[in-house]
Motif scaffolding. Structure first.
Motif, mmCIF file in Angstrom:
data_model
loop_
_atom_site.group_PDB
_atom_site.id
_atom_site.type_symbol
_atom_site.label_atom_id
_atom_site.label_comp_id
_atom_site.label_asym_id
_atom_site.label_seq_id
_atom_site.Cartn_x
_atom_site.Cartn_y
_atom_site.Cartn_z
ATOM 1 N N SER A 1 33.124 -37.670 44.474
ATOM 2 C CA SER A 1 31.993 -38.269 43.296
ATOM 3 C C SER A 1 32.110 -37.232 42.246
ATOM 4 N N TYR A 2 31.398 -38.013 40.734
ATOM 5 C CA TYR A 2 31.009 -37.137 40.188
ATOM 6 C C TYR A 2 30.505 -35.967 40.404
ATOM 7 N N PRO A 3 30.431 -34.956 39.647
ATOM 8 C CA PRO A 3 29.981 -34.078 39.553
ATOM 9 C C PRO A 3 28.703 -34.287 39.547
ATOM 10 N N MET B 1 39.212 -34.153 34.234
ATOM 11 C CA MET B 1 38.368 -35.802 34.254
ATOM 12 C C MET B 1 37.006 -35.712 33.708
ATOM 13 N N VAL B 2 36.773 -34.324 34.782
ATOM 14 C CA VAL B 2 34.921 -33.865 33.960
ATOM 15 C C VAL B 2 35.237 -33.215 32.461
ATOM 16 N N ASP C 1 31.792 -43.233 41.345
ATOM 17 C CA ASP C 1 30.539 -44.307 41.281
ATOM 18 C C ASP C 1 30.615 -44.358 42.650
ATOM 19 N N VAL C 2 29.579 -43.406 43.116
ATOM 20 C CA VAL C 2 29.385 -43.678 44.441
ATOM 21 C C VAL C 2 27.644 -43.762 44.823
ATOM 22 N N PRO C 3 27.569 -45.005 45.664
ATOM 23 C CA PRO C 3 25.585 -45.231 45.599
ATOM 24 C C PRO C 3 24.843 -43.546 45.554
ATOM 25 N N ALA C 4 25.698 -42.716 46.074
ATOM 26 C CA ALA C 4 24.431 -40.995 46.418
ATOM 27 C C ALA C 4 24.923 -40.027 44.705
#
Length: 153
Positions: A40-42, A97-98, A132-135
């Protein structure tokens, strides 16, 4: 611990304001906690002292601690808070990426764009298929970065 020397290394203002890396010296393994996620993104909590720049500082700190194997994958193993075990090459790609996303959003904040305008510009679109994840959605990430960089609630 269990006959092995360990270092507990605090990392301020990253995921929150109390992150700790655990470096198992003999095994050359680092537990990164929630400063690193390969899925996921941070995730960071601005209200609890977390920040995008603290996350990048934490990722750079991890890179400083890790030792890569020469011209091959391997070396120090890094255990993320979520996802698969990685090496310094994986960590460097995630850090890059971040940093790219922070710089994109910082530019928009500098140009005085609103949060809605930043979200509409889709600064994460090239990374969304992977992170991009639901959490922890791209919108939650962008909002956290925006708040971190602009100081706005």
């Amino acid at each position: 611990f269990n006959g092995e020397g360990i270092h507990l290394l605090p990392q301020k203002r990253a995921h929150a304001d109390g992150d700790i890396f655990v470096h198992f010296r003999g095994s050359d393994v680092i537990s990164a906690g929630d400063v690193l996620s390969t899925v996921s993104y941070p995730v960071f909590d601005v209200d609890k002292g977390g920040s995008i720049n603290g996350m990048i500082d934490g990722l750079n700190h991890l890179l400083d601690l890790a030792i890569a194997e020469y011209q091959t994958e391997g070396g120090t193993l890094i255990v993320p808070g979520h996802g698969r075990v990685c090496d310094s090459a994986d960590l460097a790609s995630y850090r890059d990426m971040v940093t790219i996303l922070r710089d994109r959003i910082q530019d928009m904040v500098n140009r005085k764009l609103s949060l809605a305008q930043v979200k509409a510009a889709r600064p994460t679109k090239d990374y969304d298929p992977r992170y991009d994840v639901p959490a922890w959605t791209k919108d939650q990430f962008v909002e956290a970065v925006y708040r971190s960089l602009s100081g706005k609630k």
